[in-house]
Design a protein around this motif. Structure first.
Motif, mmCIF file in Angstrom:
data_model
loop_
_atom_site.group_PDB
_atom_site.id
_atom_site.type_symbol
_atom_site.label_atom_id
_atom_site.label_comp_id
_atom_site.label_asym_id
_atom_site.label_seq_id
_atom_site.Cartn_x
_atom_site.Cartn_y
_atom_site.Cartn_z
ATOM 1 N N LYS A 69 0.829 -1.210 0.000
ATOM 2 C CA LYS A 69 0.000 0.000 0.000
ATOM 3 C C LYS A 69 0.862 1.257 0.000
ATOM 4 O O LYS A 69 0.585 2.215 -0.736
ATOM 5 N N ARG A 70 1.917 1.265 0.803
ATOM 6 C CA ARG A 70 2.812 2.424 0.811
ATOM 7 C C ARG A 70 3.471 2.609 -0.551
ATOM 8 O O ARG A 70 3.681 3.733 -1.011
ATOM 9 N N HIS A 71 3.787 1.510 -1.201
ATOM 10 C CA HIS A 71 4.480 1.567 -2.489
ATOM 11 C C HIS A 71 3.552 2.010 -3.622
ATOM 12 O O HIS A 71 3.941 2.834 -4.466
ATOM 13 N N LEU A 72 2.347 1.464 -3.652
ATOM 14 C CA LEU A 72 1.425 1.739 -4.760
ATOM 15 C C LEU A 72 0.499 2.920 -4.492
ATOM 16 O O LEU A 72 -0.122 3.436 -5.426
ATOM 17 N N GLY A 73 0.398 3.327 -3.231
ATOM 18 C CA GLY A 73 -0.480 4.443 -2.888
ATOM 19 C C GLY A 73 -1.789 3.975 -2.276
ATOM 20 O O GLY A 73 -2.223 2.833 -2.466
ATOM 21 N N ALA A 74 -2.436 4.884 -1.553
ATOM 22 C CA ALA A 74 -3.649 4.533 -0.807
ATOM 23 C C ALA A 74 -4.784 4.073 -1.715
ATOM 24 O O ALA A 74 -5.674 3.333 -1.290
ATOM 25 N N GLY A 75 -4.756 4.490 -2.969
ATOM 26 C CA GLY A 75 -5.825 4.118 -3.889
ATOM 27 C C GLY A 75 -5.932 2.624 -4.118
ATOM 28 O O GLY A 75 -7.006 2.122 -4.462
ATOM 29 N N ILE A 76 -4.840 1.890 -3.911
ATOM 30 C CA ILE A 76 -4.889 0.451 -4.156
ATOM 31 C C ILE A 76 -5.829 -0.231 -3.171
ATOM 32 O O ILE A 76 -6.550 -1.167 -3.531
ATOM 33 N N GLN A 77 -5.854 0.229 -1.923
ATOM 34 C CA GLN A 77 -6.775 -0.362 -0.953
ATOM 35 C C GLN A 77 -8.220 -0.095 -1.354
ATOM 36 O O GLN A 77 -9.081 -0.972 -1.217
ATOM 37 N N LEU A 78 -8.500 1.093 -1.857
ATOM 38 C CA LEU A 78 -9.856 1.414 -2.295
ATOM 39 C C LEU A 78 -10.289 0.497 -3.433
ATOM 40 O O LEU A 78 -11.432 0.022 -3.463
ATOM 41 N N ARG A 79 -9.376 0.218 -4.371
ATOM 42 C CA ARG A 79 -9.722 -0.663 -5.488
ATOM 43 C C ARG A 79 -9.952 -2.094 -5.008
ATOM 44 O O ARG A 79 -10.872 -2.773 -5.474
ATOM 45 N N VAL A 80 -9.102 -2.547 -4.087
ATOM 46 C CA VAL A 80 -9.272 -3.897 -3.541
ATOM 47 C C VAL A 80 -10.604 -4.013 -2.813
ATOM 48 O O VAL A 80 -11.373 -4.968 -3.027
ATOM 49 N N GLN A 81 -10.919 -3.048 -1.966
ATOM 50 C CA GLN A 81 -12.152 -3.134 -1.185
ATOM 51 C C GLN A 81 -13.389 -2.981 -2.060
ATOM 52 O O GLN A 81 -14.423 -3.604 -1.794
ATOM 53 N N ARG A 82 -13.288 -2.193 -3.121
ATOM 54 C CA ARG A 82 -14.411 -2.085 -4.055
ATOM 55 C C ARG A 82 -14.650 -3.422 -4.754
ATOM 56 O O ARG A 82 -15.794 -3.861 -4.912
ATOM 57 N N ALA A 83 -13.564 -4.083 -5.147
ATOM 58 C CA ALA A 83 -13.699 -5.392 -5.796
ATOM 59 C C ALA A 83 -14.286 -6.420 -4.834
ATOM 60 O O ALA A 83 -15.102 -7.263 -5.233
ATOM 61 N N ILE A 84 -13.885 -6.357 -3.569
ATOM 62 C CA ILE A 84 -14.446 -7.276 -2.571
ATOM 63 C C ILE A 84 -15.946 -7.051 -2.433
ATOM 64 O O ILE A 84 -16.738 -8.006 -2.433
ATOM 65 N N ARG A 85 -16.359 -5.792 -2.322
ATOM 66 C CA ARG A 85 -17.792 -5.493 -2.203
ATOM 67 C C ARG A 85 -18.560 -5.972 -3.428
ATOM 68 O O ARG A 85 -19.644 -6.556 -3.313
ATOM 69 N N ASP A 86 -17.994 -5.737 -4.607
ATOM 70 C CA ASP A 86 -18.692 -6.104 -5.838
ATOM 71 C C ASP A 86 -18.824 -7.618 -5.994
ATOM 72 O O ASP A 86 -19.837 -8.117 -6.494
ATOM 73 N N GLN A 87 -17.795 -8.353 -5.581
ATOM 74 C CA GLN A 87 -17.776 -9.793 -5.836
ATOM 75 C C GLN A 87 -18.253 -10.644 -4.664
ATOM 76 O O GLN A 87 -18.779 -11.741 -4.864
ATOM 77 N N PHE A 88 -18.061 -10.136 -3.434
ATOM 78 C CA PHE A 88 -18.332 -10.984 -2.268
ATOM 79 C C PHE A 88 -19.225 -10.337 -1.221
ATOM 80 O O PHE A 88 -19.645 -11.008 -0.280
ATOM 81 N N GLY A 89 -19.492 -9.054 -1.341
ATOM 82 C CA GLY A 89 -20.265 -8.376 -0.311
ATOM 83 C C GLY A 89 -19.355 -7.771 0.740
ATOM 84 O O GLY A 89 -18.334 -7.162 0.430
#
Length: 228
Positions: A69-89
């Motif tokens: 996360k530090r390397h790629l930036g805070a936006g990566i967590q947002l993308r991961v969590q959005r994908a989790i919500r979309d696919q798994f709730g």
């Protein structure tokens, strides 16, 4: 589930800063020389995808997750969590994964797969490493079906060996199980993957710590050949 009769064209790199994990990998993967093993940070390894062990909610607040996360930036967590919500709730089960664009050129994708439900959970007495590793490779199958050839190389760290407190040898053997399963099978979905691994490895506690276990899945009638 589909049977892979041809070896997937995927460059696999295992890298970790923990020398014990690296040594354990060298023993577990001794008969799979196509797998590259290095001591060092995943941040130094060029690959189309990095695999980051996470928790079920994708909170990248510890271990390799925090480093990525530090390397790629805070936006990566947002993308991961959005994908989790979309696919798994609300939460992603152990034995599943999401693959998201990283926003960088190296890697192009980040695969997040939970080794634990909550941050810093002790998973040393579970099958979570095998489930997480297999799920990460399943995510590669899925991404390459969606965009053929988009992931030709992947870098992974020692799953669960730090915050999850999984012994290095156990971690290495369970990751070998996940890798060989990827070479052999492409599952219909993550439910199928979890069910298969849990059934096959149910008695793993009674086996020697140094023993590797290759999952053997019964051939399904009409299974097509997968291209990986």
């Amino acid at each position: 589930m589909t049977l892979d009769r041809e070896k997937p064209l995927l460059r696999v790199v295992l890298t970790d800063v923990n020398a014990n994990v690296v040594q354990a990998w060298r023993a577990a993967f001794a008969d799979t020389p196509e797998v590259e093993i290095h001591k060092g940070s995943i941040l130094t390894r060029p690959a189309d995808a990095w695999v980051s062990p996470t928790n079920s909610r994708g909170r990248m607040d510890g271990g390799v997750d925090a480093v990525v996360k530090r390397h790629l930036g805070a936006g990566i967590q947002l993308r991961v969590q959005r994908a989790i919500r979309d696919q798994f709730g609300a939460a992603m089960p152990v034995g599943s994964a999401v693959c998201v664009p990283s926003g960088a050129t190296n890697p192009r994708f980040l695969i997040s797969t939970p080794t634990m439900e909550q941050s810093a959970q002790d998973v040393s007495e579970t099958l979570n490493v095998a489930l997480a590793c297999a799920a990460a490779f399943q995510a590669i199958h899925t991404q390459n079906e969606r965009e053929p050839g988009s992931i030709a190389s992947v870098a992974l760290v020692g799953m669960g060996a730090a915050t999850g407190r999984v012994p290095a040898r156990v971690c290495a053997n369970l990751m070998w199980t996940g890798y060989t399963l990827f070479n052999d099978y492409h599952f219909r979905d993550y439910d199928d993957l979890r069910r298969t691994i849990r059934t096959q490895l149910d008695d793993i506690d009674s086996r020697p710590e140094e023993e590797r276990v290759r999952v053997t899945v019964p051939t399904v009638a009409g299974a097509r050949r997968s291209r990986g």
